[in-house]
Motif scaffolding. Structure first.
Motif, mmCIF file in Angstrom:
data_model
loop_
_atom_site.group_PDB
_atom_site.id
_atom_site.type_symbol
_atom_site.label_atom_id
_atom_site.label_comp_id
_atom_site.label_asym_id
_atom_site.label_seq_id
_atom_site.Cartn_x
_atom_site.Cartn_y
_atom_site.Cartn_z
ATOM 1 N N SER A 88 3.852 -2.356 7.293
ATOM 2 C CA SER A 88 2.805 -2.783 8.232
ATOM 3 C C SER A 88 3.173 -2.414 9.666
ATOM 4 C CB SER A 88 2.591 -4.301 8.123
ATOM 5 O OG SER A 88 2.239 -4.665 6.805
ATOM 6 N N PHE A 91 2.937 1.406 10.202
ATOM 7 C CA PHE A 91 1.547 1.844 10.316
ATOM 8 C C PHE A 91 0.994 1.496 11.696
ATOM 9 C CE2 PHE A 91 0.714 2.395 5.633
ATOM 10 C CZ PHE A 91 0.139 3.651 5.733
ATOM 11 N N GLY A 113 0.875 5.170 12.582
ATOM 12 C CA GLY A 113 -0.437 5.540 12.050
ATOM 13 C C GLY A 113 -0.388 6.740 11.123
ATOM 14 N N THR A 123 -3.627 5.290 3.695
ATOM 15 C CA THR A 123 -3.488 5.638 5.110
ATOM 16 C C THR A 123 -3.464 4.409 6.023
ATOM 17 O OG1 THR A 123 -5.900 5.911 5.268
ATOM 18 C CG2 THR A 123 -4.575 7.884 4.800
ATOM 19 N N ASP A 124 -3.445 3.219 5.426
ATOM 20 C CA ASP A 124 -3.306 1.984 6.192
ATOM 21 C C ASP A 124 -2.621 0.957 5.291
ATOM 22 O OD1 ASP A 124 -5.295 0.450 4.652
ATOM 23 O OD2 ASP A 124 -6.754 1.783 5.582
ATOM 24 N N ARG A 179 -3.511 -1.848 4.031
ATOM 25 C CA ARG A 179 -4.304 -2.771 3.220
ATOM 26 C C ARG A 179 -3.908 -2.745 1.748
ATOM 27 N NH1 ARG A 179 -10.359 -1.258 4.628
ATOM 28 N NH2 ARG A 179 -9.379 0.812 4.520
ATOM 29 N N TYR A 227 3.008 -6.002 12.091
ATOM 30 C CA TYR A 227 1.937 -5.110 12.531
ATOM 31 C C TYR A 227 1.711 -5.261 14.038
ATOM 32 C CZ TYR A 227 -2.446 -2.499 12.405
ATOM 33 O OH TYR A 227 -3.433 -1.564 12.606
#
Length: 320
Positions: A167, A170, A174, A259-260, A262, A306
Motif C-alpha cells: 500500500s 503504491f 504508483g 495497478t493499485d 485494492r 498508504y
C-alpha cells in the motif's frame, strides 16, 4: 432447581445445541474412520448423549435438530476429516475438547454459587477427566501450541507487514513494477529476519535451560526444567516459511497485473479470515474476535502506510 425461565434463553439454546453438535460430529466421524478409534468415539458418544439429555432436562428445552450454521459447520468438518484422514480427525477432536473446556469454564465463572454453576460442575469434571483422557490418548497431543503460535505469528506478520508495504509503495510510486520489486525484496528480508529472530530466541532459551539442568545435576537436585518441545531450527523454519507464505498473498495480485492496492487488500483480507478461523478453532480462541482484531489491524496498517506513501510522493519528491 431454579426455573429454566430464569436463564438467558440464548445461553440455554447454545448449551444444548453445542452438545448436540458434538454428539452429531462424533457419530459422523465414526462413520468415516477406521475401526481402531471406534471404541474411543463410542465412549465420547456415550458421554455427549448424557450431557445432551442433562441440559435438556435442566432447561426443560427439547432441541433435536441443529440450526443452519451448525449444520454447515458439521458438513465442512466432516468433509475435511474425510478428505485428510486421521490427522484431521485428531486435530478436530482436540480442538473440540479445548473449545468445550473454555466454554464451560466461562459459563461456570459467570454462574458460580447458582444452580447453573453447580450443574456445570459435573459436566466440567467430565471434560477435565474422562473426555480429556480419551481424546488425549487418541490424538497423542497432535496440536502443538508452539507450532500454532509460530504459524500464526509468521502468517499474520507476513500479511500485515507486506500488505502495508504494498500500500505504501503504491502511494509513493504508483508503479506496479516498482511495487513488485520493493515488496518482494521486503518479503524475503522479512522472512529471513523472522526466522533468525525465532531461532536466536529459542536457542537462547535452550541454552538457559541446559545451564539450569547442569546446575541442578551438579547440586544433586531433581530437575523440574521442562525440555523444549520444538528445536530452534525447526521453529525458525516454520516461522520464516509462514511469514513468506503470508507475504505472498498481497504481492500476488501485483504479480498478476494489479495497478493499485485494492486487490491486495481484498486477497489479504480473505486470507486473514481463513487463517484466523482455522487457527482460532484449533487453539480454542474466539473466532469472531480474532477475525475482527486482525481486520482492524490490517485496516490501520494499510491506511497509515498508504498515507505515508502519499506524503512521500507529494512532499518529499519520491517518485519514478
Amino acid at each position: 432447581m431454579q426455573a429454566a425461565s430464569a436463564y438467558d434463553p440464548h445461553l440455554a439454546r447454545d448449551l444444548i445445541l453445542d452438545e448436540l453438535f458434538d454428539l452429531s460430529l462424533y457419530k459422523a466421524l465414526r462413520g468415516i474412520t477406521q475401526s481402531d478409534i471406534h471404541d474411543t468415539l463410542d465412549e465420547l458418544i456415550k458421554i455427549e448423549t448424557a450431557h445432551l439429555a442433562f441440559w435438556q432436562r435442566f432447561f426443560n428445552l427439547n432441541l433435536e435438530q441443529l440450526d443452519l450454521g451448525r449444520r454447515i459447520k458439521l458438513s465442512i468438518m466432516t468433509m475435511v476429516c474425510r478428505i485428510f484422514g486421521s490427522m484431521a480427525v485428531h486435530l478436530v477432536l482436540e480442538a473440540i475438547e479445548v473449545h468445550g473446556v473454555r466454554k464451560y469454564l466461562a459459563v461456570w465463572q459467570a454462574h458460580q454459587g447458582k444452580p447453573l454453576g453447580e450443574a456445570l460442575h459435573g459436566i466440567l469434571m467430565d471434560e477435565f477427566k474422562h473426555e480429556d483422557v480419551l481424546v488425549t490418548a487418541l490424538t497423542q497431543r497432535q496440536i502443538n501450541p508452539e507450532k500454532i503460535r509460530n504459524i500464526f505469528l509468521g502468517l499474520n506478520d507476513g500479511l500485515v507487514e507486506i500488505l502495508g508495504a504494498v500500500s505504501g509503495f503504491f502511494g509513493a510510486f504508483g508503479s506496479a513494477t516498482m511495487v513488485l520489486i520493493a515488496a518482494s525484496t521486503t518479503a524475503v528480508a522479512g522472512a529471513l529476519s523472522m526466522g533468525a529472530g525465532a531461532f536466536l530466541a529459542l536457542n537462547s532459551e535452550q541454552e538457559v535451560k541446559s545451564t539450569d539442568v547442569a546446575k541442578k545435576v551438579f547440586l544433586g537436585e531433581a530437575s523440574d526444567v521442562t525440555p523444549m518441545e520444538e528445536p530452534p531450527l525447526s521453529s525458525a523454519l516454520v516461522v520464516g516459511s509462514a511469514y513468506l507464505l503470508g507475504a505472498i498473498v498481497p504481492v500476488f495480485p501485483v504479480l498478476l497485473g494489479a495497478t493499485d492496492p485494492r486487490f491486495s487488500i481484498l486477497t489479504a483480507g480473505l486470507m486473514v479470515i481463513l487463517v484466523s478461523t482455522v487457527l482460532s478453532f484449533l487453539s480454542g480462541m474466539d473466532i469472531k474476535r480474532r477475525i475482527l482484531l486482525n481486520l482492524v489491524i490490517i485496516t490501520v496498517a494499510v491506511s497509515i502506510s498508504y498515507g505515508i506513501g502519499i506524503v512521500a510522493k507529494n512532499y518529499w519528491g519520491v517518485a519514478l
